[in-house]
Scaffold this motif. Structure first.
Motif, PDB file in Angstrom:
ATOM      1  N   LEU A  81       0.833  -1.192   0.000  1.00 17.14           N
ATOM      2  CA  LEU A  81       0.000   0.000   0.000  1.00 17.14           C
ATOM      3  C   LEU A  81       0.871   1.246   0.000  1.00 17.14           C
ATOM      4  CD1 LEU A  81      -2.620  -1.047   2.695  1.00 17.14           C
ATOM      5  CD2 LEU A  81      -3.055  -0.797   0.257  1.00 17.14           C
ATOM      6  N   GLY A  82       0.370   2.289  -0.650  1.00 18.10           N
ATOM      7  CA  GLY A  82       0.997   3.599  -0.596  1.00 18.10           C
ATOM      8  C   GLY A  82      -0.065   4.646  -0.334  1.00 18.10           C
ATOM      9  N   HIS A  83       0.263   5.672   0.420  1.00 12.13           N
ATOM     10  CA  HIS A  83      -0.691   6.714   0.764  1.00 12.13           C
ATOM     11  C   HIS A  83      -0.105   8.089   0.437  1.00 12.13           C
ATOM     12  CE1 HIS A  83      -2.655   3.584   3.192  1.00 12.13           C
ATOM     13  NE2 HIS A  83      -1.456   3.320   3.683  1.00 12.13           N
ATOM     14  N   ALA A  84      -0.981   8.997   0.089  1.00 10.53           N
ATOM     15  CA  ALA A  84      -0.622  10.415   0.033  1.00 10.53           C
ATOM     16  C   ALA A  84      -1.541  11.133   1.009  1.00 10.53           C
ATOM     17  CB  ALA A  84      -0.780  10.987  -1.369  1.00 10.53           C
ATOM     18  N   ASP A  91      -0.973  20.230  -1.362  1.00 14.07           N
ATOM     19  CA  ASP A  91       0.223  20.866  -1.914  1.00 14.07           C
ATOM     20  C   ASP A  91       0.465  20.513  -3.376  1.00 14.07           C
ATOM     21  OD1 ASP A  91       0.728  22.058   0.525  1.00 14.07           O
ATOM     22  OD2 ASP A  91       2.202  20.551   1.162  1.00 14.07           O
ATOM     23  N   LEU A  92       0.168  19.269  -3.752  1.00 16.25           N
ATOM     24  CA  LEU A  92       0.555  18.765  -5.063  1.00 16.25           C
ATOM     25  C   LEU A  92      -0.581  18.714  -6.071  1.00 16.25           C
ATOM     26  CD1 LEU A  92       2.708  15.723  -3.854  1.00 16.25           C
ATOM     27  CD2 LEU A  92       3.548  17.954  -4.597  1.00 16.25           C
ATOM     28  N   GLY A  93      -1.823  18.616  -5.592  1.00 20.63           N
ATOM     29  CA  GLY A  93      -2.942  18.320  -6.477  1.00 20.63           C
ATOM     30  C   GLY A  93      -3.138  16.819  -6.569  1.00 20.63           C
ATOM     31  N   MET A  94      -4.315  16.400  -7.016  1.00 20.26           N
ATOM     32  CA  MET A  94      -4.653  14.991  -6.953  1.00 20.26           C
ATOM     33  C   MET A  94      -3.831  14.128  -7.897  1.00 20.26           C
ATOM     34  SD  MET A  94      -6.134  12.510  -5.597  1.00 20.26           S
ATOM     35  CE  MET A  94      -7.230  13.303  -4.439  1.00 20.26           C
ATOM     36  N   GLU A 219      -0.847  22.997 -12.754  1.00 18.83           N
ATOM     37  CA  GLU A 219      -1.335  21.623 -12.705  1.00 18.83           C
ATOM     38  C   GLU A 219      -2.150  21.383 -11.441  1.00 18.83           C
ATOM     39  OE1 GLU A 219       1.590  18.685 -11.997  1.00 18.83           O
ATOM     40  OE2 GLU A 219       0.284  17.016 -12.555  1.00 18.83           O
ATOM     41  N   ALA A 220      -1.619  21.862 -10.315  1.00 17.17           N
ATOM     42  CA  ALA A 220      -2.287  21.617  -9.045  1.00 17.17           C
ATOM     43  C   ALA A 220      -3.574  22.400  -8.922  1.00 17.17           C
ATOM     44  CB  ALA A 220      -1.351  21.965  -7.895  1.00 17.17           C
ATOM     45  N   ALA A 221      -3.630  23.575  -9.548  1.00 15.13           N
ATOM     46  CA  ALA A 221      -4.813  24.410  -9.412  1.00 15.13           C
ATOM     47  C   ALA A 221      -5.973  23.931 -10.270  1.00 15.13           C
ATOM     48  CB  ALA A 221      -4.473  25.852  -9.777  1.00 15.13           C
ATOM     49  N   GLY A 227     -11.588  14.344  -9.176  1.00 14.48           N
ATOM     50  CA  GLY A 227     -10.899  14.790  -7.981  1.00 14.48           C
ATOM     51  C   GLY A 227     -11.804  15.161  -6.831  1.00 14.48           C
ATOM     52  N   GLN A 228     -12.866  15.918  -7.055  1.00 17.91           N
ATOM     53  CA  GLN A 228     -13.645  16.460  -5.959  1.00 17.91           C
ATOM     54  C   GLN A 228     -15.134  16.201  -6.207  1.00 17.91           C
ATOM     55  OE1 GLN A 228     -12.529  20.531  -5.125  1.00 17.91           O
ATOM     56  NE2 GLN A 228     -10.471  20.216  -5.886  1.00 17.91           N
TER      57      GLN A 228
END
Length: 233
Positions: A81-84, A91-94, A219-221, A227-228
Motif C-alpha cells: 500500500l501507498g498513501h498520500a 500541496d501537489l494536487g490529486m 497543474e495543481a490548481a 478529484g472532488q
C-alpha cells in the motif's frame, strides 16, 4: 446484479506482447473524499485462480469485502500500500498525489514489476513505468480487482480508527466522503487536521473559508478528473 468475474486476459496479453514477467495491478481509493489520504494498492497475482467472488470492491458488501481482503492478502503473490496525505494532496494536487501514492506502493513490493495495469483511462503514473490503462479494470483484471479490494478495506479501517476522536463526522461510516452527517459536522465545527483544505467544499462554508489552501502551480490548481465530489450543501 450478476457480473462477469475478472480474468487474467490483460495480464497474459501484456506478458505475450511485451515480454514482461512480473505484472502488477494498481487501484486507488479515496480520490473523491473530503478527508483522509488517497490510498493506492499494488498487487502481483501471477496467473493463479483467485478466491471466489472477486470483483470491483464497490460491488461487494462491506462484510464480504473485509472477509475477501483477508483471503486475498494470504493468496496474493505480493502486495503493498501507498498513501498520500491530505497535506500532500493540498500541496501537489490529486494527479501528483496519486502518482506519489502509487510509487510508494510499487516501491513497497518485494520485486519491481516489469509492467503495471492501472484502473481507468488516465495514466497518472508515467515513466519510467510501463503502463497499460484499462477502463473498469477493477472488474475485468484479477490483479486490479485484488488491489481494489485490499485498498478499500485498508483505507476504510484507517478512517474508522478516527471515529473515537471525531465521532461527529461519522468517518467509520463515510470514510471521509461527503455524507449528510459529515457535512453537518463541517458546518458546525469546521475541518479537522485530516481534511483536505484545498477542496472546493470550503467555498460553501463562509465561516471556514479562510482556512482554504490555494495551490499555485497550474497543474495543481486545475480541477482534475474525478478529484472532488459533492460541493453543494
Amino acid at each position: 446484479m450478476p457480473y462477469e468475474p475478472p480474468t487474467h486476459s490483460v495480464e497474459r496479453s501484456i506478458r505475450a506482447t511485451t515480454g514482461a514477467k512480473i505484472v502488477a495491478g494498481i487501484d486507488e481509493v479515496g480520490r473523491g473524499a473530503w478527508a483522509g489520504p488517497v490510498t493506492v494498492c499494488a498487487a502481483i497475482t501471477g496467473l493463479r485462480r483467485p478466491p471466489a467472488g472477486l470483483t470491483d470492491s464497490k460491488l461487494i458488501t462491506p462484510k464480504r469485502r473485509t472477509e475477501l481482503a483477508g483471503e486475498l492478502e494470504s493468496w496474493v503473490t505480493a502486495h503493498a500500500l501507498g498513501h498520500a496525505s491530505p497535506e500532500e494532496i493540498d500541496d501537489l494536487g490529486m494527479t501528483a498525489a496519486l502518482r506519489l501514492a502509487a510509487v510508494r506502493a510499487l516501491d513497497g513490493l518485494p520485486v519491481r514489476p516489469d509492467a503495471v495495469i492501472l484502473d481507468g483511462k488516465h495514466d497518472y503514473l508515467g515513466v519510467p513505468w510501463r503502463v497499460r490503462t484499462v477502463i473498469k479494470g477493477d472488474q475485468s483484471c484479477v490483479s486490479v480487482a485484488t488491489a481494489s479490494v485490499i485498498a478499500k478495506v485498508r483505507r476504510d479501517a484507517m478512517m474508522a480508527a478516527l471515529q473515537e476522536e471525531f465521532a461527529v463526522f461519522g468517518f467509520a461510516e463515510n470514510a471521509g466522503y461527503p455524507s449528510p452527517m459529515h457535512k453537518a459536522a463541517l458546518r458546525e465545527l469546521g475541518p479537522t487536521r485530516y481534511h483536505r483544505l484545498s477542496w472546493a467544499y470550503l467555498d460553501a462554508l463562509p465561516q471556514w473559508r479562510h482556512l482554504k489552501k490555494v495551490r499555485l502551480s497550474p497543474e495543481a490548481a486545475a480541477l482534475e478528473d474525478g478529484g472532488q465530489l459533492g460541493f453543494d450543501f
